[in-house]
Design a protein around this motif. Structure first.
Motif, PDB file in Angstrom:
ATOM      1  N   ARG A  37     -43.160 -37.078   1.667  1.00  0.00           N
ATOM      2  CA  ARG A  37     -44.291 -37.963   1.393  1.00  0.00           C
ATOM      3  C   ARG A  37     -45.237 -37.396   0.331  1.00  0.00           C
ATOM      4  O   ARG A  37     -45.852 -38.143  -0.414  1.00  0.00           O
ATOM      5  CB  ARG A  37     -45.079 -38.208   2.683  1.00  0.00           C
ATOM      6  N   LEU A  93     -53.188 -36.329   4.917  1.00  0.00           N
ATOM      7  CA  LEU A  93     -53.524 -37.737   4.763  1.00  0.00           C
ATOM      8  C   LEU A  93     -52.486 -38.539   4.007  1.00  0.00           C
ATOM      9  O   LEU A  93     -52.471 -39.760   4.051  1.00  0.00           O
ATOM     10  CB  LEU A  93     -54.879 -37.882   4.050  1.00  0.00           C
ATOM     11  N   VAL A  94     -51.616 -37.869   3.266  1.00  0.00           N
ATOM     12  CA  VAL A  94     -50.673 -38.590   2.429  1.00  0.00           C
ATOM     13  C   VAL A  94     -49.698 -39.399   3.284  1.00  0.00           C
ATOM     14  O   VAL A  94     -49.211 -38.950   4.306  1.00  0.00           O
ATOM     15  CB  VAL A  94     -49.922 -37.617   1.496  1.00  0.00           C
ATOM     16  N   GLU A  95     -49.485 -40.642   2.864  1.00  0.00           N
ATOM     17  CA  GLU A  95     -48.504 -41.512   3.510  1.00  0.00           C
ATOM     18  C   GLU A  95     -47.444 -41.842   2.456  1.00  0.00           C
ATOM     19  O   GLU A  95     -47.357 -41.153   1.444  1.00  0.00           O
ATOM     20  CB  GLU A  95     -49.203 -42.770   4.033  1.00  0.00           C
ATOM     21  N   VAL A  97     -46.746 -43.332  -0.486  1.00  0.00           N
ATOM     22  CA  VAL A  97     -47.579 -43.868  -1.565  1.00  0.00           C
ATOM     23  C   VAL A  97     -46.815 -43.777  -2.872  1.00  0.00           C
ATOM     24  O   VAL A  97     -46.152 -42.773  -3.151  1.00  0.00           O
ATOM     25  CB  VAL A  97     -48.904 -43.078  -1.685  1.00  0.00           C
ATOM     26  N   SER A 100     -49.663 -46.399  -8.681  1.00  0.00           N
ATOM     27  CA  SER A 100     -49.694 -47.807  -9.097  1.00  0.00           C
ATOM     28  C   SER A 100     -49.751 -48.000 -10.606  1.00  0.00           C
ATOM     29  O   SER A 100     -49.348 -49.034 -11.115  1.00  0.00           O
ATOM     30  CB  SER A 100     -50.915 -48.495  -8.463  1.00  0.00           C
ATOM     31  N   ARG A 189     -55.385 -46.154  -8.502  1.00  0.00           N
ATOM     32  CA  ARG A 189     -55.957 -46.951  -7.408  1.00  0.00           C
ATOM     33  C   ARG A 189     -55.529 -46.437  -6.041  1.00  0.00           C
ATOM     34  O   ARG A 189     -56.245 -46.611  -5.043  1.00  0.00           O
ATOM     35  CB  ARG A 189     -55.584 -48.424  -7.571  1.00  0.00           C
ATOM     36  N   THR A 190     -54.394 -45.797  -5.940  1.00  0.00           N
ATOM     37  CA  THR A 190     -53.890 -45.337  -4.642  1.00  0.00           C
ATOM     38  C   THR A 190     -54.559 -44.052  -4.155  1.00  0.00           C
ATOM     39  O   THR A 190     -54.282 -43.598  -3.040  1.00  0.00           O
ATOM     40  CB  THR A 190     -52.375 -45.078  -4.715  1.00  0.00           C
ATOM     41  N   SER A 192     -57.351 -43.314  -2.921  1.00  0.00           N
ATOM     42  CA  SER A 192     -58.104 -43.394  -1.665  1.00  0.00           C
ATOM     43  C   SER A 192     -57.184 -43.461  -0.445  1.00  0.00           C
ATOM     44  O   SER A 192     -57.650 -43.296   0.681  1.00  0.00           O
ATOM     45  CB  SER A 192     -59.040 -44.604  -1.679  1.00  0.00           C
ATOM     46  N   GLN A 193     -55.888 -43.698  -0.642  1.00  0.00           N
ATOM     47  CA  GLN A 193     -54.938 -43.632   0.457  1.00  0.00           C
ATOM     48  C   GLN A 193     -54.557 -42.181   0.772  1.00  0.00           C
ATOM     49  O   GLN A 193     -53.900 -41.920   1.790  1.00  0.00           O
ATOM     50  CB  GLN A 193     -53.663 -44.416   0.114  1.00  0.00           C
ATOM     51  N   ILE A 194     -54.966 -41.273  -0.100  1.00  0.00           N
ATOM     52  CA  ILE A 194     -54.528 -39.885   0.008  1.00  0.00           C
ATOM     53  C   ILE A 194     -55.681 -38.942   0.295  1.00  0.00           C
ATOM     54  O   ILE A 194     -55.583 -38.072   1.160  1.00  0.00           O
ATOM     55  CB  ILE A 194     -53.821 -39.464  -1.297  1.00  0.00           C
ATOM     56  N   SER A 196     -60.174 -38.336   0.620  1.00  0.00           N
ATOM     57  CA  SER A 196     -61.486 -38.936   0.846  1.00  0.00           C
ATOM     58  C   SER A 196     -62.283 -38.914  -0.456  1.00  0.00           C
ATOM     59  O   SER A 196     -61.949 -38.195  -1.410  1.00  0.00           O
ATOM     60  CB  SER A 196     -62.246 -38.159   1.918  1.00  0.00           C
TER      61      SER A 196
END
Length: 218
Positions: A37, A93-95, A97, A100, A189-190, A192-194, A196
């Motif tokens: 991931r 935190l990484v999923e 992803v 983008s 843009r991604t 914030s998925q990774i 804070s």
């Protein structure tokens, strides 16, 4: 002098606690899935030990598993504790992803407006003050230090692959008789998925400050 020293000690204590918490959150997780991931490479040793290798700010970092000790591949030296915290947050935190290719400003990150003043003080203003009158130097140094690639934005801009899933864009506009130099730092843009908003601000500072130190020596 007591106040700055006490603040520094408190900050180091905060980092130590953050490292401990980050390691605890990774306990019991599948290291192969973490590597997949995050974009790290997982290596199983012959002695039952294992490790990750991850590219961070153009340096290879080795992370032992399950101890999660951080060292530079090139010389085995320990990674600074603030960077350890950021890397642990990245791994935690990484999923799944995918980058983008769409750039956003820091204030578009969730909670970015809350940390915006700190971000401007820590990264954007120092970048503009350090390189606004000589953006070519920023391009030269980021290429040398981070393996940056040029971008077609602003007057001069570069793309830095800070972590496998986190590109960062540094953009400058030259000043003239009427306007002062200006600049911005953009993120995919991604992001914030990774990380804070606070981590993103710290990352931007980690990119800019070594460049300023090198620029001062030019």
């Amino acid at each position: 002098c007591a106040l700055p020293i006490s603040i520094t000690v408190a900050r180091v204590d905060d980092y130590i606690k953050a490292v401990s918490l980050g390691k605890k959150e990774l306990e019991g997780k599948d290291p192969k899935q973490i590597a997949r991931r995050s974009g790290a490479i997982y290596v199983e040793g012959t002695d039952g030990k294992a490790s990750f290798s991850i590219h961070f700010l153009n340096k290879e970092i080795d992370i032992s598993w399950p101890e999660l000790d951080f060292s530079y591949s090139v010389d085995g030296k320990e990674v600074p504790i603030q960077q350890q915290v950021l890397l642990l947050h990245y791994l935690n935190l990484v999923e799944d992803v995918e980058i983008s290719g769409e750039w956003i400003a820091y204030q578009e990150v969730p909670d970015g407006k809350f940390y915006l003043d700190a971000f401007i003080r820590r990264a954007k203003n120092p970048m503009v003050q350090g390189f606004g009158d000589n953006p070519e130097l920023m391009v030269e140094l980021t290429t040398e230090v981070y393996g940056a690639t040029p971008m077609e934005q602003g007057d001069l801009a570069v793309r830095i692959q800070a972590l496998p899933l986190i590109p960062v864009a540094l953009i400058l506009w030259k000043g003239d008789d009427e306007f002062s130099p200006e600049g911005t730092i953009l993120f995919d843009r991604t992001v914030s998925q990774i990380l804070s908003a606070e981590d993103i601000a710290w990352l931007a500072g980690m990119i800019i400050y070594p460049l300023l130190g090198m620029a001062a020596g030019k």
